[in-house]
Design an enzyme around this catalytic site. Sequence first.
Site, PDB file in Angstrom:
ATOM      1  N   GLY A  27      80.884  94.064  21.770  1.00 16.49           N
ATOM      2  CA  GLY A  27      82.084  94.189  20.948  1.00 16.49           C
ATOM      3  C   GLY A  27      82.120  93.230  19.778  1.00 16.49           C
ATOM      4  O   GLY A  27      82.561  93.584  18.675  1.00 16.49           O
ATOM      5  N   ASP A  29      79.796  92.210  17.945  1.00 17.19           N
ATOM      6  CA  ASP A  29      78.894  92.606  16.862  1.00 17.19           C
ATOM      7  C   ASP A  29      79.319  93.902  16.166  1.00 17.19           C
ATOM      8  O   ASP A  29      79.286  93.991  14.940  1.00 17.19           O
ATOM      9  CB  ASP A  29      77.469  92.812  17.398  1.00 17.19           C
ATOM     10  N   THR A  30      79.661  94.919  16.945  1.00 12.89           N
ATOM     11  CA  THR A  30      79.740  96.257  16.345  1.00 12.89           C
ATOM     12  C   THR A  30      81.017  97.045  16.628  1.00 12.89           C
ATOM     13  O   THR A  30      81.141  98.178  16.155  1.00 12.89           O
ATOM     14  CB  THR A  30      78.550  97.118  16.825  1.00 12.89           C
ATOM     15  N   ARG A  31      81.967  96.469  17.388  1.00 15.91           N
ATOM     16  CA  ARG A  31      83.164  97.256  17.723  1.00 15.91           C
ATOM     17  C   ARG A  31      83.877  97.741  16.462  1.00 15.91           C
ATOM     18  O   ARG A  31      84.259  98.918  16.363  1.00 15.91           O
ATOM     19  CB  ARG A  31      84.145  96.435  18.563  1.00 15.91           C
ATOM     20  N   GLY A  59      87.546  92.305  35.261  1.00 14.88           N
ATOM     21  CA  GLY A  59      87.366  91.983  36.667  1.00 14.88           C
ATOM     22  C   GLY A  59      86.544  93.039  37.347  1.00 14.88           C
ATOM     23  O   GLY A  59      86.010  93.943  36.719  1.00 14.88           O
ATOM     24  N   GLU A  93      75.840  96.825  32.574  1.00 13.94           N
ATOM     25  CA  GLU A  93      76.010  98.220  32.145  1.00 13.94           C
ATOM     26  C   GLU A  93      74.653  98.882  31.932  1.00 13.94           C
ATOM     27  O   GLU A  93      74.419 100.016  32.354  1.00 13.94           O
ATOM     28  CB  GLU A  93      76.777  98.286  30.820  1.00 13.94           C
TER      29      GLU A  93
END
Length: 439
Positions: A27, A29-31, A59, A93
């Site tokens: 997020g 960097d590129t959101r 969480g 992820e």
Amino acid sequence: MTTHEASSSSSSKSKLWNYDVFLSFSGIDTRNGFTGHLHAALTDRGYQAYIDEDDLERGEEIKEELFRAIEEARISIIVFSKSYADSSWCLDELVKIMECRYKLGRRVLPIFYHVDPSHVRKQNGDLAQAFQKHEEGIREEKDDKKREAKQERVKQWRKALTEAANLSGQHLQITDNGHEAKLIREIVGKIITEWLPSANELNVAKYPVGINSRVQDIISYLSSGGSNDVVMVGIWGMGGLGKTTAAKAIYNQIHHKFQFKSFLANVSEYDLVDLQGKLISDILKQTESKVTSVDGGINLIKNHLQHRSVLVIIDNVDKVEQLNTIAGNRDWFGPGSRIIITTRDERLLKQVKVDKIYLLKEMNEEEALELFSWHAFGNSWPDEGYLELSKEFVSYSGGLPLALEVLGSYMAKRTPSVWESELEKLKKFPDEGIMNRYK
């Protein structure tokens, strides 16, 4: 369509997906830049794209939600940026994404955003400092079990990064100024549409028997025009012949070639202003129409559509005014546009001077019997003892798909004696038979 095609079509639709695309990214960097624009482009095209909206409070419940979203997405796009490997969250992820690729056959598209793919593959260069910190965290851990768990976790991260970097992807370098928009168009307009040809498809028919064979000539003609030509075709025929179904099948086969598209179903039921508003809303992805008058609507259509290549299907036209208000002239649409009109009235198509008119054919005997059987028996062939009776009902239908559907559904689960009785009624009172009662 064969029995196999009909059954495989049904089974392919039974698979449930919650998302077309899952976006994995850093997020920080590129959101608000590349990934944000990519997400907007995907949703503008009608794709269900999952993007994590929360960088802060995270969480275990949120992690489970993300993992579930990865499992339920047909494609994962990984935006590798300089800070991606800093985040243990992103790396977890990634491990999940690669696991779903191997176990569930999910497709994965890596994008190397201002990072060298070899640095991702070997975890050096831009990623070296991040992994130094991860390794330090292992050394500082006093608990043996926790230290072993962290070592295993970092090992999984490295393996996932190497495997992802070995996949075919897109590389955007710092020197590629102005190329972000071009890359996003390529990802959304080419790669994703090729990987997800069934996304945004219309529901054609419960049993799509014989449809493809009846529309291939039309599709070939639409594809044969020059890239700058605006091509208009008409499909006409009596009610119940399957014109709308044919139009949906054509839409499903060619819609992925168009960023801007609209299927205007049953336009005979629309007020003209509402019809114009629906067209503009579909093209511009708006929820509210700004059309207040027919003349104003024509101007808006010209302004918004004449520089865009659009696919517009105008279904069930019964008045020339409907065409004059939404497709009055070819110059209302941009180069490469395709306009398809369905109607019972061939004169309307001649009035607006479409390029080609197609009379939709009735089904042949074999197709008609198969469609009837699907609705009457749930199979491609009549049950034992019903073949000759079925052939008589099919003959009565005249090859009309709607009649076959209604008759087949009406006779389902009835005894042969009831079938014979209903056939006698149809023969004696053909104008007041089952079809009129179910019209």
